[in-house]
Design a protein around this motif. Sequence first.
Motif, short mmCIF file in Angstrom:
data_model
loop_
_atom_site.label_atom_id
_atom_site.label_comp_id
_atom_site.label_asym_id
_atom_site.label_seq_id
_atom_site.Cartn_x
_atom_site.Cartn_y
_atom_site.Cartn_z
N THR A 1 -71.15 21.63 -28.89
CA THR A 1 -70.11 20.90 -28.18
C THR A 1 -68.85 21.75 -28.09
O THR A 1 -68.64 22.66 -28.89
N ASN A 2 -68.03 21.45 -27.09
CA ASN A 2 -66.73 22.10 -26.94
C ASN A 2 -65.66 21.11 -27.40
O ASN A 2 -65.33 20.17 -26.67
N PRO A 3 -65.11 21.27 -28.59
CA PRO A 3 -64.16 20.29 -29.12
C PRO A 3 -62.83 20.30 -28.38
O PRO A 3 -62.43 21.32 -27.80
N THR A 4 -62.15 19.16 -28.41
CA THR A 4 -60.82 19.06 -27.81
C THR A 4 -59.81 19.75 -28.72
O THR A 4 -60.08 20.01 -29.90
N LEU A 5 -58.61 20.02 -28.17
CA LEU A 5 -57.56 20.64 -28.96
C LEU A 5 -57.16 19.73 -30.12
O LEU A 5 -56.86 20.21 -31.22
N ALA A 6 -57.17 18.41 -29.88
CA ALA A 6 -56.82 17.47 -30.95
C ALA A 6 -57.81 17.57 -32.11
O ALA A 6 -57.43 17.53 -33.28
N THR A 7 -59.10 17.72 -31.79
CA THR A 7 -60.12 17.86 -32.83
C THR A 7 -59.93 19.15 -33.61
O THR A 7 -60.02 19.18 -34.84
N ILE A 8 -59.66 20.24 -32.88
CA ILE A 8 -59.43 21.53 -33.53
C ILE A 8 -58.23 21.44 -34.47
O ILE A 8 -58.25 21.96 -35.59
N TRP A 9 -57.17 20.76 -34.01
CA TRP A 9 -55.97 20.63 -34.84
C TRP A 9 -56.27 19.86 -36.12
O TRP A 9 -55.85 20.26 -37.20
N ARG A 10 -57.01 18.76 -36.02
CA ARG A 10 -57.34 17.96 -37.21
C ARG A 10 -58.16 18.77 -38.21
O ARG A 10 -57.92 18.73 -39.41
N LEU A 11 -59.12 19.53 -37.71
CA LEU A 11 -59.95 20.34 -38.60
C LEU A 11 -59.13 21.46 -39.24
O LEU A 11 -59.29 21.75 -40.43
N SER A 12 -58.24 22.07 -38.46
CA SER A 12 -57.42 23.16 -39.01
C SER A 12 -56.50 22.63 -40.12
O SER A 12 -56.29 23.30 -41.13
N GLN A 13 -55.96 21.42 -39.93
CA GLN A 13 -55.10 20.82 -40.96
C GLN A 13 -55.90 20.50 -42.22
O GLN A 13 -55.44 20.76 -43.35
N ALA A 14 -57.10 19.96 -42.05
CA ALA A 14 -57.93 19.61 -43.21
C ALA A 14 -58.37 20.85 -43.99
O ALA A 14 -58.52 20.81 -45.21
N LEU A 15 -58.55 21.98 -43.26
CA LEU A 15 -59.00 23.21 -43.90
C LEU A 15 -57.84 24.14 -44.23
O LEU A 15 -58.05 25.28 -44.67
N ASP A 16 -56.61 23.66 -43.99
CA ASP A 16 -55.39 24.36 -44.41
C ASP A 16 -55.26 25.75 -43.79
O ASP A 16 -54.94 26.73 -44.47
N VAL A 17 -55.51 25.84 -42.49
CA VAL A 17 -55.30 27.10 -41.77
C VAL A 17 -54.60 26.77 -40.45
O VAL A 17 -54.70 25.66 -39.94
#
Length: 204
Positions: free
Chosen positions: A59-75
Amino acid sequence: MPGRGAFRAGLDEGAQQLTGQLGKTVQRLRKAYNLSLSDLAEQSGVAKSIISQIERNETNPTLATIWRLSQALDVSIERFLASSEDHPFIEKLSRGDTPLLVSEDGRVRLAIIGWIKTVEWLQWYDLVAEPGGLLESDGHQRGSVECLSVISGTLEVEAGDIIERAGPGETLRYRCDRRHIVRNLGPAPAHATMVCILKAAVME
């Protein structure tokens, strides 16, 4: 310029490459933190099924999804989207993939050939100005410097109260933290490379 179909194909290919890198990064960081899919889903608010699809490049994730994952993974998002630093790469952009800016008079075109990772402090462009073309810009951050290297034709730069011209093989460097103008007053099109250093040291 390529047709719309070719441009769409180029975007799809780029998205697939991005998703492939992103999936590997998500999985690598999740395992580094010893998180299960359920753990990451709970911390990020992204559905477990979506995370699984991202890791499998389905899948091609949305920018909002990428942002949530980046915050959860602290990067940061920039680091999150970056390819692995220990993995060499060659990135090729077609003409259709290269963003293009046009001056108000329509006679100056700036192809954005710089890297998105450096856009906050370093930008560079391929500039083509038709005869009579004028590119007027407001000032950038204090201390910023622009470098205009002329490949063909003649260009004039007005920065503050100073006006200077350059021809093929010549480069103009000037403070761009104030209103500045690039003009082509010659009878032929002009071609140049423009580099803007946004966080240069403040000049005396």
